[in-house]
Scaffold this motif. Structure first.
Motif, short mmCIF file in Angstrom:
data_model
loop_
_atom_site.label_atom_id
_atom_site.label_comp_id
_atom_site.label_asym_id
_atom_site.label_seq_id
_atom_site.Cartn_x
_atom_site.Cartn_y
_atom_site.Cartn_z
N LEU A 160 5.27 4.90 -2.51
CA LEU A 160 4.06 4.68 -1.61
C LEU A 160 2.49 3.85 -2.22
O LEU A 160 2.30 2.64 -2.21
N LEU A 161 2.68 4.26 -4.03
CA LEU A 161 2.33 3.55 -4.92
C LEU A 161 2.43 2.05 -5.16
O LEU A 161 2.17 1.22 -5.17
N PHE A 162 3.53 1.86 -5.56
CA PHE A 162 4.67 0.20 -5.35
C PHE A 162 4.04 -0.23 -4.17
O PHE A 162 3.66 -1.50 -4.01
N ALA A 163 4.18 0.20 -3.00
CA ALA A 163 4.31 -0.39 -1.65
C ALA A 163 2.11 -0.98 -1.79
O ALA A 163 2.25 -2.15 -1.05
N LEU A 164 1.68 -0.15 -1.99
CA LEU A 164 0.78 -0.65 -1.79
C LEU A 164 -0.20 -2.09 -2.86
O LEU A 164 -0.73 -2.55 -2.58
N LEU A 165 0.41 -1.53 -3.90
CA LEU A 165 0.21 -2.30 -5.32
C LEU A 165 0.52 -3.96 -5.07
O LEU A 165 0.26 -5.19 -5.36
N LEU A 166 1.87 -3.70 -3.83
CA LEU A 166 2.14 -5.16 -3.65
C LEU A 166 1.03 -5.70 -2.41
O LEU A 166 1.00 -7.18 -2.47
N ASP A 167 0.85 -5.15 -1.52
CA ASP A 167 -0.36 -5.38 -0.74
C ASP A 167 -0.98 -5.38 -1.21
O ASP A 167 -2.05 -5.66 -0.40
N ALA A 168 -1.90 -5.45 -2.89
CA ALA A 168 -3.33 -5.08 -2.78
C ALA A 168 -3.60 -6.67 -3.64
O ALA A 168 -2.19 -7.54 -3.27
N PRO A 169 -4.67 -7.22 -3.33
CA PRO A 169 -5.29 -9.15 -3.59
C PRO A 169 -4.65 -8.67 -5.28
O PRO A 169 -4.89 -8.22 -5.97
N ARG A 170 -4.72 -10.22 -5.59
CA ARG A 170 -4.07 -10.27 -6.77
C ARG A 170 -3.49 -9.68 -7.95
O ARG A 170 -4.16 -9.29 -8.92
N VAL A 171 -2.27 -9.44 -7.09
CA VAL A 171 -1.66 -8.70 -8.73
C VAL A 171 -0.30 -9.77 -8.77
O VAL A 171 0.22 -10.54 -8.32
N GLY A 172 -0.17 -9.71 -10.15
CA GLY A 172 1.08 -10.71 -10.40
C GLY A 172 2.13 -10.57 -10.52
O GLY A 172 2.57 -9.39 -10.58
N GLY A 173 2.97 -11.33 -9.94
CA GLY A 173 4.85 -11.74 -9.84
C GLY A 173 5.06 -10.22 -8.54
O GLY A 173 5.89 -9.28 -8.76
N ALA A 174 4.12 -9.84 -7.79
CA ALA A 174 4.42 -9.12 -6.71
C ALA A 174 6.24 -9.04 -6.42
O ALA A 174 7.20 -8.58 -5.54
N ARG A 175 6.01 -10.89 -5.89
CA ARG A 175 7.92 -11.23 -5.58
C ARG A 175 8.56 -10.74 -6.15
O ARG A 175 10.17 -9.79 -5.84
N ALA A 176 8.20 -10.34 -7.09
CA ALA A 176 10.05 -10.48 -8.54
C ALA A 176 9.92 -9.03 -8.38
O ALA A 176 10.96 -8.17 -8.17
N ALA A 177 8.65 -8.42 -8.98
CA ALA A 177 8.69 -6.85 -8.73
C ALA A 177 9.26 -6.24 -7.14
O ALA A 177 10.41 -4.88 -7.66
N ARG A 178 9.06 -6.88 -6.14
CA ARG A 178 9.43 -6.01 -4.87
C ARG A 178 10.88 -6.48 -4.97
O ARG A 178 12.01 -5.31 -4.68
N ILE A 179 11.63 -7.33 -5.38
CA ILE A 179 13.07 -8.02 -5.73
C ILE A 179 13.90 -6.62 -6.84
O ILE A 179 14.79 -6.25 -6.29
N ALA A 180 13.10 -6.85 -7.70
CA ALA A 180 13.68 -5.49 -8.68
C ALA A 180 13.79 -4.38 -8.44
O ALA A 180 14.54 -3.21 -8.48
N ILE A 181 12.78 -3.77 -7.73
CA ILE A 181 12.74 -2.35 -7.14
C ILE A 181 13.59 -2.13 -6.20
O ILE A 181 14.02 -1.22 -6.71
N PHE A 182 13.66 -3.29 -5.47
CA PHE A 182 14.74 -2.90 -4.42
C PHE A 182 16.40 -2.92 -4.66
O PHE A 182 16.85 -2.71 -4.18
N LEU A 183 16.25 -3.35 -5.87
CA LEU A 183 17.95 -3.57 -6.07
C LEU A 183 18.86 -2.85 -5.99
O LEU A 183 19.72 -2.18 -5.74
N PRO A 184 18.43 -1.46 -6.82
CA PRO A 184 18.80 0.19 -6.75
C PRO A 184 19.70 -0.03 -5.80
O PRO A 184 20.80 0.66 -6.03
N TYR A 185 18.54 -0.09 -4.42
CA TYR A 185 19.03 0.54 -3.15
C TYR A 185 20.27 -0.34 -2.80
O TYR A 185 21.47 0.12 -2.11
#
Lengths: 296, 311
Positions: free
Chosen positions: B104-129
């Motif tokens: 939930l924390l990461f999802a909210l951060l990804l959706d928050a305005p002005r967060v840098g590197g959100a796309r890269a972080a999303r892929i990285a954190i999803f990767l272990p799946y």
């Protein structure tokens, strides 16, 4: 593929304003999350570059450049006459074959549940929904016993067949069919004289394709990652998938640490194809389907 | 398409009609469902009510006899299963809140305005799946193993005592960490996707009312996420009840993990190591019942809350 492309959030995300500078704390927290997610993967990349002697003697947070990697791959190649590649093939057969069959079975059933009114429909849907709640994995033991009664335990089918029925996939197909296929389209097809199965094949399936890709991927990864079912079903290591194969190797490694480098190299090689597939197909995922927020 | 003869087709359709089509289309799924879900459940229940007994006088012929609920009684009073349940709960108390909280924390951060590197972080954190649970356990297992662990090496290099990842208590965190590592990304992406479906006007309205981004996240986004949160939580709970792969993979590396560490391992032990399939079946039926009841309870609780808050 493009006919049903629902508006993707990114195009109209109201929050993002590129003109202002990034906030530090949220960015940092996400970066920490990324490091946590990637660190073990980085470790296995480093560790795979080390020869068995180096593995326990050099700092594990840095790679080795003494040709250990090629040596490890060669050793893995030789292990049990290329058993590792056999396991890879098996994983592909289980996951690829199983996921394809799941998509076929689920698409047809999901479409029928979404687009027809028929007797027993509620019963079928209710039973399937209950099936989502029943842990597939607790079924593994009785499934094994039943399959051994009919002489199938230990065969490829014993791993594929139980994986094909996926109530969750049927549920997703039903949601997607209901949202993406307008009734008018089917009516038009009927007026043109198409039979019901022709409609399913030529009208419904092409429209459902993006959703089916998601179902396929979820199922592929699910079966590829499954451990308990093949662990219970299979006795002969010729039929092992990678998960069970590497586990058996690790188990032996407890008494022969030389096998550890094989396990590590095998782990790395086994995640490369799935990570590649996963990154490549990223754009085709329709995870709004899973999130329950689909808009046709 | 143009060469179809409408008249002939209509006649054929009327004869077969859409009436049989939906049944034929769902037939393969129903057949598989019966064969691989209903039958195994039925068979497990049947097995759980039987046992191998020596019958027929002094000849020692073992045969399957009906014993009613005897296996269930044995299963319920089994101390090993009781211990396994306690360990599963300890593991779940760490795994479930942390997985859901971080997702939930990461999802909210990804959706928050002005967060840098959100796309890269999303892929990285999803990767272990994409990394199989067993491979993940194997990777973390090596990171926990003092001889090869970079964590141990790094801490020792700066003169700090290295933690024992295979301690009596720390083992729960070590096992939970593997599941959290593998599960956060998927749940995060599901929640994030659900966030993206929320209409933007709601945020604008809240901003005009003077809400901070933090307040928008807690007061607007989280309540709207409820359906997705319910679904992901139920799946995470089911994951807790089915924990098997991680501790089984770590087992060769440590003595702290016993062969009956969690309920599913105890079932495996009963059915295959102790060769008492009937007792194993009884325990599986119990575990399946607990899972269904817990899922239904979770769904009910969330639904009541949703109704109360006017959703």
């Amino acid at each position: 593929m493009t006919t049903t492309a629902a508006p993707r959030g990114s195009k109209r995300n109201p929050n993002r304003n590129p003109n202002r500078r990034a906030k530090l704390v949220p960015t940092l927290v996400l970066a920490l999350g990324g490091v946590y997610a990637l660190a073990p993967v980085l470790w296995v990349v480093f560790a795979a570059t080390k020869s068995p002697a180096e593995l326990f003697s050099t700092f594990s947070g840095w790679p080795s450049f003494n040709g250990g990697f090629t040596g490890n791959v060669a050793a893995l190649n030789d292990f049990g006459d290329g058993r590792f590649w056999l396991w890879t093939m098996n994983s592909l057969i289980y996951a690829g074959g199983g996921a394809l069959l799941t998509v076929a079975v689920s698409a047809s059933c999901g479409y029928a549940l979404a687009k027809y009114r028929f007797r027993g429909q509620k019963l079928i849907f209710g039973a399937l929904l209950a099936g989502v709640l029943i842990p597939g994995i607790t079924l593994a033991v009785p499934q094994y016993l039943l399959l051994s009664e009919v002489g199938l335990a230990g065969s490829y089918w014993s791993v594929i067949l139980p994986s094909v029925i996926s109530p969750y996939s049927i549920y997703l197909c039903r949601i997607y069919a209901a949202a993406a296929i307008p009734d008018e389209m089917l009516e038009a097809g009927r007026v043109d004289g198409a039979g019901e199965f022709r409609l399913l094949r030529s009208v419904a399936l092409p429209v459902m394709l993006p959703g089916l890709v998601t179902v396929f991927l979820l199922q592929f990864i699910g079966i590829w990652n499954n451990f308990l079912l093949p662990y219970i079903m299979l006795a002969n290591d010729d039929r092992f998938p990678l998960t069970v194969g590497l586990y058996s190797l690790l188990n032996r490694g407890a008494s022969q640490p030389a096998l550890y480098t094989l396990v590590i190299t095998g782990a790395l090689l086994s995640i490369i194809p799935i990570v590649a597939l996963f990154l490549f197909l990223q754009r085709f995922w329709r995870l709004d389907l899973v999130a329950g927020g689909i808009k046709g | 398409m143009s060469d179809v003869r409408p008249a002939a087709r209509t006649v054929r359709r009327r004869r077969r009609g859409p009436g049989s089509a939906p049944y034929l289309m769902s037939a393969p799924a129903i057949a598989l469902f019966v064969a691989f879900v209903l039958l195994p459940i039925g068979y497990a229940v049947w097995l759980s009510m039987h046992a191998m007994r020596v019958t027929g006088g002094g000849f020692g012929i073992r045969s399957e006899v009906f014993v009613g609920f005897e296996n269930y009684l044995t299963s319920v009073t089994d101390d090993a299963l009781y211990g396994a349940l306690q360990r599963m709960l300890a593991y779940g108390l760490i795994m479930v809140p942390l997985t859901m909280g971080l997702a939930l924390l990461f999802a909210l951060l990804l959706d928050a305005p002005r967060v840098g590197g959100a796309r890269a972080a999303r892929i990285a954190i999803f990767l272990p799946y994409a990394v199989p649970g067993v491979i993940a356990s194997l990777l973390w297992g090596f990171l926990y193993l003092p001889a090869v662990s970079p964590i141990t090496a790094a801490l020792e290099a700066v003169g700090l005592p290295a933690p024992n990842f295979f301690g009596e208590v720390s083992i729960f965190f070590s096992v939970a960490n593997i599941a959290i590592w593998g599960g956060v990304g998927f749940n995060m992406v599901v929640l994030f996707t659900a966030l993206r479906a929320i209409p933007a006007e709601l945020y604008d309205a809240a901003r005009i009312d003077g809400c901070t981004e933090w307040q928008i996240a807690l007061r607007v986004k989280v309540p709207l996420l409820r359906p997705a949160l319910v679904m992901t939580s139920v799946f995470t709970l089911i994951g807790m009840l089915q924990v098997f792969g991680e501790p089984t993979t770590l087992q060769p590396m440590t003595n702290v993990i016993t062969p009956d560490w969690v309920p599913l391992m105890r079932i495996y032990q009963q059915a295959f190591l102790e060769n008492d399939i009937h007792l194993g079946a009884a325990t599986s039926v119990l575990l399946a019942l607990v899972t269904v009841l817990m899922s239904l309870a979770a769904l009910a609780v969330f639904r009541i809350r949703a109704v109360r808050s006017g959703q």
